[in-house]
Motif scaffolding. Structure first.
Motif, PDB file in Angstrom:
ATOM      1  N   ASN A   7      52.326  41.347  38.254  1.00 22.67           N
ATOM      2  CA  ASN A   7      52.552  41.633  39.505  1.00 22.67           C
ATOM      3  C   ASN A   7      51.149  42.314  40.231  1.00 22.67           C
ATOM      4  N   LEU A   8      50.330  42.086  41.495  1.00 27.12           N
ATOM      5  CA  LEU A   8      49.127  43.135  41.921  1.00 27.12           C
ATOM      6  C   LEU A   8      49.827  43.196  42.840  1.00 27.12           C
ATOM      7  N   GLY A   9      49.894  42.493  43.517  1.00 27.98           N
ATOM      8  CA  GLY A   9      50.877  43.117  45.230  1.00 27.98           C
ATOM      9  C   GLY A   9      49.416  42.284  45.795  1.00 27.98           C
ATOM     10  N   SER A  10      49.343  42.995  47.088  1.00 26.83           N
ATOM     11  CA  SER A  10      48.518  42.414  48.119  1.00 26.83           C
ATOM     12  C   SER A  10      47.025  42.976  47.832  1.00 26.83           C
ATOM     13  N   TYR A  11      46.534  42.193  48.331  1.00 29.47           N
ATOM     14  CA  TYR A  11      44.886  42.485  48.048  1.00 29.47           C
ATOM     15  C   TYR A  11      44.013  41.925  48.881  1.00 29.47           C
ATOM     16  N   GLY A  12      42.924  42.634  49.546  1.00 28.12           N
ATOM     17  CA  GLY A  12      41.846  42.245  50.310  1.00 28.12           C
ATOM     18  C   GLY A  12      40.809  40.744  48.890  1.00 28.12           C
ATOM     19  N   PHE A  13      39.936  40.616  49.986  1.00 27.25           N
ATOM     20  CA  PHE A  13      38.915  39.540  50.182  1.00 27.25           C
ATOM     21  C   PHE A  13      38.081  41.106  49.216  1.00 27.25           C
ATOM     22  N   GLY A  14      37.744  40.362  47.754  1.00 34.16           N
ATOM     23  CA  GLY A  14      36.862  41.290  47.384  1.00 34.16           C
ATOM     24  C   GLY A  14      37.034  42.500  45.925  1.00 34.16           C
ATOM     25  N   ALA A  15      38.114  42.871  45.954  1.00 37.69           N
ATOM     26  CA  ALA A  15      38.741  43.614  45.689  1.00 37.69           C
ATOM     27  C   ALA A  15      38.911  43.079  44.380  1.00 37.69           C
ATOM     28  N   PHE A  51      38.821  30.637  31.409  1.00 43.55           N
ATOM     29  CA  PHE A  51      38.845  30.228  29.468  1.00 43.55           C
ATOM     30  C   PHE A  51      38.197  31.705  28.829  1.00 43.55           C
ATOM     31  N   PHE A  52      38.208  32.718  28.077  1.00 40.89           N
ATOM     32  CA  PHE A  52      37.616  33.595  27.591  1.00 40.89           C
ATOM     33  C   PHE A  52      37.399  34.344  26.081  1.00 40.89           C
ATOM     34  N   ASP A  53      36.253  34.447  25.056  1.00 40.95           N
ATOM     35  CA  ASP A  53      36.295  35.618  24.538  1.00 40.95           C
ATOM     36  C   ASP A  53      35.717  36.278  24.388  1.00 40.95           C
ATOM     37  N   VAL A  54      34.736  36.839  24.990  1.00 38.00           N
ATOM     38  CA  VAL A  54      34.662  38.142  25.200  1.00 38.00           C
ATOM     39  C   VAL A  54      35.464  38.983  26.305  1.00 38.00           C
ATOM     40  N   SER A  55      34.803  40.175  26.140  1.00 38.55           N
ATOM     41  CA  SER A  55      35.835  41.073  26.894  1.00 38.55           C
ATOM     42  C   SER A  55      34.733  42.392  27.620  1.00 38.55           C
ATOM     43  N   PRO A  56      35.041  42.381  28.714  1.00 36.27           N
ATOM     44  CA  PRO A  56      36.125  42.972  29.834  1.00 36.27           C
ATOM     45  C   PRO A  56      35.911  41.360  30.385  1.00 36.27           C
ATOM     46  N   VAL A  57      36.594  40.777  31.050  1.00 37.07           N
ATOM     47  CA  VAL A  57      36.731  39.837  31.408  1.00 37.07           C
ATOM     48  C   VAL A  57      36.747  40.594  33.484  1.00 37.07           C
ATOM     49  N   VAL A  58      36.091  40.103  34.691  1.00 36.87           N
ATOM     50  CA  VAL A  58      35.890  40.910  35.680  1.00 36.87           C
ATOM     51  C   VAL A  58      36.403  39.308  36.778  1.00 36.87           C
ATOM     52  N   LEU A  59      37.806  39.987  36.866  1.00 37.05           N
ATOM     53  CA  LEU A  59      38.307  38.931  38.285  1.00 37.05           C
ATOM     54  C   LEU A  59      37.856  39.059  39.540  1.00 37.05           C
ATOM     55  N   GLU A  60      37.217  38.514  40.807  1.00 37.57           N
ATOM     56  CA  GLU A  60      37.748  39.474  42.032  1.00 37.57           C
ATOM     57  C   GLU A  60      38.300  38.365  42.624  1.00 37.57           C
ATOM     58  N   VAL A  61      39.010  39.302  43.697  1.00 37.29           N
ATOM     59  CA  VAL A  61      39.991  38.478  44.406  1.00 37.29           C
ATOM     60  C   VAL A  61      39.324  37.961  45.502  1.00 37.29           C
ATOM     61  N   PRO A  62      40.109  36.231  45.972  1.00 37.77           N
ATOM     62  CA  PRO A  62      38.737  35.371  46.401  1.00 37.77           C
ATOM     63  C   PRO A  62      38.858  35.884  48.285  1.00 37.77           C
ATOM     64  N   TYR A  63      40.381  36.250  48.550  1.00 34.58           N
ATOM     65  CA  TYR A  63      41.138  35.887  49.823  1.00 34.58           C
ATOM     66  C   TYR A  63      42.014  36.620  50.297  1.00 34.58           C
ATOM     67  N   ASP A  64      42.524  37.362  51.167  1.00 31.02           N
ATOM     68  CA  ASP A  64      43.716  38.351  51.885  1.00 31.02           C
ATOM     69  C   ASP A  64      44.592  37.364  50.647  1.00 31.02           C
TER      70      ASP A  64
END
Length: 87
Positions: A7-15, A51-64
Motif C-alpha cells: 500500500n504505497l499511499g498517495s503519490y503524484g505524477f512522476g513519482a 511481466f519482468f524477468d530482469v531486475s530492477p524494474v522501475v515504474l513511474e506513477v502516471p497520475y496523481d
C-alpha cells in the motif's frame, strides 16, 4: 488470490519506484485503488507495469492518485525489495 502487495499511499505524477526481484520472474503491477479493488474482486482492471524477468524494474506513477504495488509470481517463491526513487 495469492500475491504480494504494498500500500504505497498517495503519490503524484512522476513519482518512481524501483522493484528488485530475486528468485523468479513476476508480473509487477502499479494500480490505483479502484483497479486494485477490481483485481481483488476478480473483475476487469488495468495496471501499469508488466511481466519482468530482469531486475530492477522501475515504474513511474502516471497520475496523481492512491497507489498499490502488486507482485504476482505464483506459484514460484520470490523475494522482493521496493524503494521510492528520489532524484
Amino acid at each position: 488470490m495469492d500475491h504480494l502487495y504494498w500500500n504505497l499511499g498517495s503519490y503524484g505524477f512522476g513519482a518512481r519506484f524501483e522493484v528488485e526481484l530475486r528468485g523468479s520472474t513476476a508480473r509487477v503491477c502499479l494500480m490505483d485503488a479502484d483497479d486494485y479493488q477490481a483485481y481483488l474482486d476478480g473483475e476487469a482492471y488495468s495496471y501499469h507495469g508488466g511481466f519482468f524477468d530482469v531486475s530492477p524494474v522501475v515504474l513511474e506513477v502516471p497520475y496523481d492518485d492512491y497507489w498499490y504495488l502488486v507482485v504476482d509470481s505464483n506459484p514460484h517463491r520470490i523475494k522482493v525489495g521496493v524503494a521510492e526513487i528520489f532524484d
